[in-house]
Design an enzyme around this catalytic site. Sequence first.
Site, PDB file in Angstrom:
ATOM      1  N   GLU A  86       4.314  85.110  24.033  1.00 19.31           N
ATOM      2  CA  GLU A  86       4.732  85.084  25.429  1.00 19.31           C
ATOM      3  C   GLU A  86       6.194  85.461  25.675  1.00 19.31           C
ATOM      4  OE1 GLU A  86       3.522  81.277  27.018  1.00 19.31           O
ATOM      5  OE2 GLU A  86       1.426  81.799  26.864  1.00 19.31           O
ATOM      6  N   GLU A  92      -5.024  82.743  24.746  1.00 19.21           N
ATOM      7  CA  GLU A  92      -4.917  81.360  25.224  1.00 19.21           C
ATOM      8  C   GLU A  92      -5.619  81.254  26.564  1.00 19.21           C
ATOM      9  OE1 GLU A  92      -1.017  79.505  25.439  1.00 19.21           O
ATOM     10  OE2 GLU A  92      -0.458  80.315  23.468  1.00 19.21           O
TER      11      GLU A  92
HETATM   12  C1  FCB Z   1       1.475  78.489  27.054  1.00 17.02           C
HETATM   13  C2  FCB Z   1       2.126  78.217  25.712  1.00 17.02           C
HETATM   14  C3  FCB Z   1       1.567  77.030  24.983  1.00 17.02           C
HETATM   15  C4  FCB Z   1       1.257  75.902  25.915  1.00 17.02           C
HETATM   16  C5  FCB Z   1       0.404  76.390  27.060  1.00 17.02           C
HETATM   17  C6  FCB Z   1      -0.033  75.308  28.004  1.00 17.02           C
HETATM   18  O1  FCB Z   1       2.374  79.168  27.864  1.00 17.02           O
HETATM   19  O2  FCB Z   1       1.987  79.339  24.879  1.00 17.02           O
HETATM   20  O3  FCB Z   1       2.480  76.665  23.989  1.00 17.02           O
HETATM   21  O4  FCB Z   1       2.425  75.336  26.347  1.00 17.02           O
HETATM   22  O5  FCB Z   1       1.101  77.365  27.773  1.00 17.02           O
END
Ligand code: FCB
Length: 444
Positions: A171, A355
């Site tokens: 990210e 994610e």
């Molecule tokens: C993302 C992150 C992870 C966690 C989630 C909820 O941005 O990569 O570490 O904090 O959000």
Amino acid sequence: MTSHTIPPRSAFPEGFLFGAATSAYQIEGHGQGGAGPTHWDSFAATPGNVVNAEDGAVACDHIGHLDEDLDLIRGANLDVYRFSTSWARVLPEGSGTPNAEGLDFYDRLVDGLLARGIKPAATLYHWELPQPLADIGGWRNRDIADRFADFAEVIMGRIGDRVWSAAPINEPWCVSWLSHFLGQHAPGMRDIRATARSMHHVCLAHGRAIQAMRGLGMSNLGAVCNLEYATPVDASPEAAAAATLYDGYYNRFFLGGIFNRAYPEDALRGLGPHLPKGWEDDFDVIGTPVDWCGINYYTRKIIAPDDGPWPHHHEAPGHLPKTQVGWEIFPQGLHAFLKRTHEGYTRGLPLYVTESGMASDDRIANGKVDDRARIDYLAQHMEQVRRAADEGIPVKGYIVWSLMDNYEWSLGYGPRFGLIHVDYATQTRTPKASYHALADALAR
Ligand code: FCB
């Protein structure tokens, strides 16, 4: 409210992969095993930055529960485990002499996954910058790119022969904008020049690390971006322009740099004057070819224009159902991003949802955790992925955030994102209803 069920493995294309993700600082227990101090430790120790000034010193004591945690991954019938390697655990000073205990740990982790038939998906950097590098400017200092490539060589020199995939940086937007413009993550700055520089250096470091890993003969290398959908607050042209600009510096900046070798004009109007000299000459490195793109997706934001300084906008409240951390649930955004990334940036490269998940205030009752809201959330997002796959978009996998409850950065240990509940006082793991639902859907 209708509730959705998790689609079975057979509803996805042949070979589609399912996984769960974690990150080093959020689970390992940073206080053990010879890891060096990081900017998250000093950020958390500063009053007002993190709820209860909590840090990752103990977290889920994953180091002490490695076999148990790996067995739980296996038990959910997952194909992939996405984890990260802590720079400060491998190189406690940020560079120089490696910590043998740290390298041994990642070795055991990778071998433990392979022994259980699970593909290890490594991310090199998920935010715990070694403090000595933060002291010399961290992501604001161009040298970070070379230091990061050195780290890539050390850690991948040890495990690169056995990982299934690797991505340099989790990210880029969070590493730069969230941490240097909004000040919500370490190092907690609010400075546009620091923001622009860190945005560019994150891209440069990504490219240098890809080159270093190619040099080791590695393949299946990717980039992982978090994308957030921007909805204009109303039908005015000003609101549309505000949402477009938000999308520019949040989403298109990093995808543009890495896949199209250019930053978007709208973001450059505000950031250009603050970028380091000669930034235009770095795209050969930044755009070093990768093999796949990962998308982390959680929510959307409502954007309203205002008369303040650039970027002349602010967030307005939304009215969709929200998760424990106040994020609106907007599954269609995931489909939109898969489509746009494929059409405008990656053009045929495999895409992975690296994610996806939600926080809820999960509690144990009679030995069980009934997190049906999470089942619903995952099911709705998996449906959007399936929709994209049906349209011919090459999305090849879906990875849940997170395997287990963990340290949620500035929000501390309150938000629970896991498929597995963690009692932090006893380190007891309790698989939630969502874990069991996923295991059933994915059984072969
Ligand atoms: C993302 C992150 C992870 C966690 C989630 C909820 O941005 O990569 O570490 O904090 O959000």
